[in-house]
Scaffold this motif. Sequence first.
Motif, PDB file in Angstrom:
ATOM      1  N   VAL A 172      -6.311 -11.219  -0.625  1.00  0.00           N
ATOM      2  CA  VAL A 172      -5.201 -10.614  -1.367  1.00  0.00           C
ATOM      3  C   VAL A 172      -5.764  -9.465  -2.199  1.00  0.00           C
ATOM      4  N   SER A 173      -5.138  -8.304  -2.068  1.00  0.00           N
ATOM      5  CA  SER A 173      -5.538  -7.127  -2.849  1.00  0.00           C
ATOM      6  C   SER A 173      -4.377  -6.673  -3.709  1.00  0.00           C
ATOM      7  N   TRP A 174      -4.683  -6.050  -4.797  1.00  0.00           N
ATOM      8  CA  TRP A 174      -3.682  -5.502  -5.712  1.00  0.00           C
ATOM      9  C   TRP A 174      -3.914  -4.005  -5.890  1.00  0.00           C
ATOM     10  N   TYR A 175      -2.805  -3.258  -5.959  1.00  0.00           N
ATOM     11  CA  TYR A 175      -2.854  -1.813  -6.137  1.00  0.00           C
ATOM     12  C   TYR A 175      -1.825  -1.408  -7.190  1.00  0.00           C
ATOM     13  N   GLN A 176      -2.152  -0.345  -7.913  1.00  0.00           N
ATOM     14  CA  GLN A 176      -1.211   0.272  -8.835  1.00  0.00           C
ATOM     15  C   GLN A 176      -0.780   1.610  -8.241  1.00  0.00           C
ATOM     16  N   GLN A 177       0.517   1.862  -8.223  1.00  0.00           N
ATOM     17  CA  GLN A 177       1.013   3.130  -7.694  1.00  0.00           C
ATOM     18  C   GLN A 177       1.810   3.868  -8.747  1.00  0.00           C
ATOM     19  N   THR A 178       1.385   5.069  -9.064  1.00  0.00           N
ATOM     20  CA  THR A 178       2.090   5.938 -10.005  1.00  0.00           C
ATOM     21  C   THR A 178       2.249   7.316  -9.386  1.00  0.00           C
ATOM     22  N   PRO A 179       3.256   8.089  -9.824  1.00  0.00           N
ATOM     23  CA  PRO A 179       3.445   9.434  -9.258  1.00  0.00           C
ATOM     24  C   PRO A 179       2.235  10.338  -9.474  1.00  0.00           C
ATOM     25  N   GLY A 180       1.553  10.180 -10.596  1.00  0.00           N
ATOM     26  CA  GLY A 180       0.441  11.073 -10.902  1.00  0.00           C
ATOM     27  C   GLY A 180      -0.863  10.701 -10.221  1.00  0.00           C
ATOM     28  N   GLN A 181      -1.180   9.431 -10.190  1.00  0.00           N
ATOM     29  CA  GLN A 181      -2.467   8.967  -9.654  1.00  0.00           C
ATOM     30  C   GLN A 181      -2.381   8.415  -8.244  1.00  0.00           C
ATOM     31  N   GLY A 182      -1.185   8.220  -7.738  1.00  0.00           N
ATOM     32  CA  GLY A 182      -1.049   7.659  -6.405  1.00  0.00           C
ATOM     33  C   GLY A 182      -1.379   6.182  -6.383  1.00  0.00           C
ATOM     34  N   LEU A 183      -1.879   5.720  -5.241  1.00  0.00           N
ATOM     35  CA  LEU A 183      -2.236   4.311  -5.063  1.00  0.00           C
ATOM     36  C   LEU A 183      -3.682   4.095  -5.473  1.00  0.00           C
TER      37      LEU A 183
END
Lengths: 113, 114
Positions: free
Chosen positions: B32-43
């Motif tokens: 299991v992996s976790w990612y943060q996605q934001t408009p500025g930094q991407g995934l």
Amino acid sequence: SQQGEEDPQALSIQEGENATMNCSYKTSINNLQWYRQNSGRGLVHLILIRSNEREKHSGRLRVTLDTSKKSSSLLITASRAADTASYFCATDGGGGSNYKLTFGKGTLLTVNP
Amino acid sequence: KAGVTQTPRYLIKTRGQQVTLSCSPISGHRSVSWYQQTPGQGLQFLFEYFSETQRNKGNFPGRFSGRQFSNSRSEMNVSTLELGDSALYLCASSLGTLIDQPQHFGDGTRLSIL
């Protein structure tokens, strides 16, 4: 830092046309993957291409990989409105213990009916 | 086969609070992996777990933590929330021990910090 960088950032085409997206990366890889993301949803895996492969097909998708140029391309043929989405390439970093993917910032593809 | 399930889908918190997000992987998937996605930094990669062990961690502060249970379900926790933590948090699961497997993503938890 981003490993993969997609180009162009945005692409708008008409239904039936082909769409080509490019990805460049910086370090060696074991494999490169392409994903699609519809607005507000999770990513969907499209194709995985290994470093010793040059081309791979899946339905209307064709992926090429040039490890000497550290680049890959995704071609969608005969596009449909349903192909409208963001497309991301992801690389594994090429190391011995590859437990993560590094994603580019994506190409937003809009297919107009 | 059920896909990756993330709960809750939406969450609103205020600065300074803490939050716990949950991820149930596809049956049989142990990674299991976790990612943060934001408009500025991407995934951006947060961390990856396999058989209850964290195998890799991204460049996030210690306020971000996670764990995996014996049934492969995973949780991530963010303490002392900051405005910049507003993002879509995505969980992905895969078979096997190597990353060269397709990642199967959930639809994410959208976290908004007020």
